[in-house]
Design a protein around this motif. Structure first.
Motif, short mmCIF file in Angstrom:
data_model
loop_
_atom_site.label_atom_id
_atom_site.label_comp_id
_atom_site.label_asym_id
_atom_site.label_seq_id
_atom_site.Cartn_x
_atom_site.Cartn_y
_atom_site.Cartn_z
N SER A 70 0.83 -1.20 0.00
CA SER A 70 0.00 0.00 0.00
C SER A 70 0.87 1.26 0.00
O SER A 70 0.53 2.26 -0.65
N THR A 71 1.99 1.21 0.71
CA THR A 71 2.92 2.35 0.69
C THR A 71 3.40 2.62 -0.73
O THR A 71 3.46 3.77 -1.17
N LEU A 72 3.74 1.56 -1.45
CA LEU A 72 4.18 1.71 -2.84
C LEU A 72 3.08 2.35 -3.68
O LEU A 72 3.34 3.28 -4.45
N LEU A 73 1.85 1.88 -3.51
CA LEU A 73 0.74 2.42 -4.29
C LEU A 73 0.53 3.90 -3.98
O LEU A 73 0.30 4.71 -4.89
N HIS A 74 0.61 4.26 -2.72
CA HIS A 74 0.38 5.65 -2.32
C HIS A 74 1.48 6.58 -2.85
O HIS A 74 1.21 7.73 -3.21
N ILE B 245 3.26 5.98 -5.65
CA ILE B 245 3.00 6.06 -7.09
C ILE B 245 1.87 7.06 -7.37
O ILE B 245 1.91 7.81 -8.34
N GLY B 246 0.88 7.07 -6.48
CA GLY B 246 -0.27 7.95 -6.67
C GLY B 246 -0.08 9.37 -6.17
O GLY B 246 -0.99 10.18 -6.26
N GLY B 247 1.10 9.68 -5.64
CA GLY B 247 1.36 11.03 -5.18
C GLY B 247 0.70 11.38 -3.86
O GLY B 247 0.63 12.56 -3.48
N VAL B 248 0.24 10.36 -3.12
CA VAL B 248 -0.39 10.59 -1.81
C VAL B 248 0.67 10.64 -0.72
O VAL B 248 0.51 11.32 0.29
N ASP B 249 1.76 9.92 -0.92
CA ASP B 249 2.88 9.88 0.01
C ASP B 249 4.16 10.17 -0.78
O ASP B 249 4.17 10.08 -2.00
N SER B 250 5.24 10.51 -0.07
CA SER B 250 6.51 10.83 -0.72
C SER B 250 7.59 9.88 -0.23
O SER B 250 7.61 9.49 0.94
N PRO B 251 8.52 9.49 -1.09
CA PRO B 251 9.60 8.59 -0.68
C PRO B 251 10.70 9.33 0.07
O PRO B 251 10.85 10.54 -0.06
N ASN B 252 11.50 8.59 0.83
CA ASN B 252 12.71 9.14 1.42
C ASN B 252 13.84 9.21 0.38
O ASN B 252 14.71 10.08 0.45
N ASP B 253 13.79 8.29 -0.57
CA ASP B 253 14.81 8.26 -1.61
C ASP B 253 14.23 7.51 -2.81
O ASP B 253 13.27 6.75 -2.69
N GLY B 254 14.85 7.75 -3.97
CA GLY B 254 14.40 7.08 -5.18
C GLY B 254 13.54 7.98 -6.05
O GLY B 254 13.23 9.12 -5.68
N LYS B 255 13.17 7.45 -7.21
CA LYS B 255 12.41 8.23 -8.18
C LYS B 255 11.19 7.46 -8.67
O LYS B 255 11.20 6.23 -8.76
N VAL B 256 10.14 8.23 -9.01
CA VAL B 256 8.92 7.67 -9.59
C VAL B 256 8.60 8.45 -10.86
O VAL B 256 8.36 9.65 -10.80
N TYR B 257 8.64 7.76 -11.98
CA TYR B 257 8.33 8.40 -13.27
C TYR B 257 6.96 7.93 -13.76
O TYR B 257 6.71 6.72 -13.86
N ILE B 258 6.08 8.88 -14.02
CA ILE B 258 4.79 8.59 -14.66
C ILE B 258 4.77 9.36 -15.98
O ILE B 258 4.95 10.57 -15.98
N ASP B 259 4.57 8.62 -17.07
CA ASP B 259 4.61 9.26 -18.39
C ASP B 259 5.90 10.07 -18.58
O ASP B 259 5.91 11.14 -19.19
N GLY B 260 6.99 9.58 -18.01
CA GLY B 260 8.28 10.22 -18.18
C GLY B 260 8.55 11.37 -17.23
O GLY B 260 9.65 11.95 -17.24
N ASN B 261 7.59 11.72 -16.37
CA ASN B 261 7.76 12.82 -15.43
C ASN B 261 8.10 12.29 -14.04
O ASN B 261 7.42 11.40 -13.52
N ASP B 262 9.14 12.84 -13.43
CA ASP B 262 9.57 12.41 -12.10
C ASP B 262 8.71 13.10 -11.03
O ASP B 262 8.99 14.22 -10.62
N ILE B 263 7.68 12.41 -10.56
CA ILE B 263 6.75 13.02 -9.61
C ILE B 263 7.35 13.08 -8.20
O ILE B 263 6.82 13.81 -7.34
N SER B 264 8.42 12.34 -7.95
CA SER B 264 9.03 12.38 -6.61
C SER B 264 9.66 13.73 -6.32
O SER B 264 9.98 14.03 -5.17
N GLN B 265 9.81 14.57 -7.36
CA GLN B 265 10.35 15.91 -7.17
C GLN B 265 9.27 16.99 -7.12
O GLN B 265 9.57 18.18 -6.99
N TYR B 266 8.01 16.58 -7.24
CA TYR B 266 6.92 17.55 -7.29
C TYR B 266 6.68 18.20 -5.94
O TYR B 266 6.84 17.57 -4.89
#
Length: 226
Positions: A47-51, A53-74
């Protein structure tokens, strides 16, 4: 073509003796149009992974790309826009607004984003879900299965890149669970909608075309389901 790419994703909660590592260096790629089930024991990190990916939670490290956009920096504001435009989030307990009608619940993401409502598209979605005669009803007047169909319609109405569903059948009986999964399969096959489901239900997982297993914050299995 990949729609989702996750690189070395880490998520921790707490510190010292209370530290919990929810995700421990997760790498994952999902192609556009896949129907994926993510399974694992309680507390495994799915569930943490899903959240994240969905922009509900933020990682401590690493990157998430959706359609080529790195949302972990949003920023928080950018994530709010992202959630309304790129992902459809569906939860076990529906999260409908009780004092809004079915129609207004479904239209809410579009109205928040000041986007026009495509009446033909909305009606096509609710007809497929079998709730076209419930548009003027309130959530309290619906069964659990009907409320989940409203939640699905709300997530589909703005044509998201990915549908993310966290235990979408967890509060439903077997008949309604089967109907909900058949609906997901229909949208996946006919609209090529990318769908990721978190589930404890083996029967639900076996309906997906790919099954990913997470244990202790790590992916330990990734199988194509023929």
């Amino acid at each position: 073509m990949e729609i989702l790419k996750v690189e070395n994703l880490r998520k921790e909660y707490g510190d010292g003796n209370n530290k919990v590592i929810a995700l421990d260096g997760v790498d994952l790629e999902i192609e556009r149009g896949e129907f994926v089930a993510i399974v694992g024991p309680s507390g495994s990190g799915k569930s943490t992974l899903l959240h994240i990916i969905g922009g509900v939670d933020s990682p401590n490290d690493g990157k998430v790309y959706i359609d080529g956009n790195d949302i972990s920096q949003y920023s928080s504001k950018e994530l709010a826009y992202f959630r309304r435009r790129k992902v459809g989030l569906i939860y076990q307990f529906y999260n409908l607004i009780p004092n809004l009608t079915v129609r207004h619940n479904i239209e809410l993401p579009l109205k928040l984003d000041k986007r026009e409502i495509n009446e033909e598209e909305l009606l096509n979605i609710v007809k497929k879900l079998g709730i076209e005669n419930k548009l003027d009803s309130f959530p309290s007047e619906l069964s659990g299965g009907q409320q989940q169909r409203v939640a699905i319609a709300r997530s589909m109405v703005y044509s998201p890149s990915i549908i993310l569903a966290d235990e979408p059948t967890g509060n439903l009986d077997r008949k309604n669970s089967k109907e909900i999964i058949e609906t997901f399969k229909y949208f996946n096959k006919t609209l090529k909608q990318t769908i990721i489901i978190i589930t404890h239900d083996e029967e639900v997982a076996l309906e997906a075309s790919r099954i990913i297993t997470i244990v202790d914050g790590k992916i330990v299995g990734d199988e194509i389901n023929e």
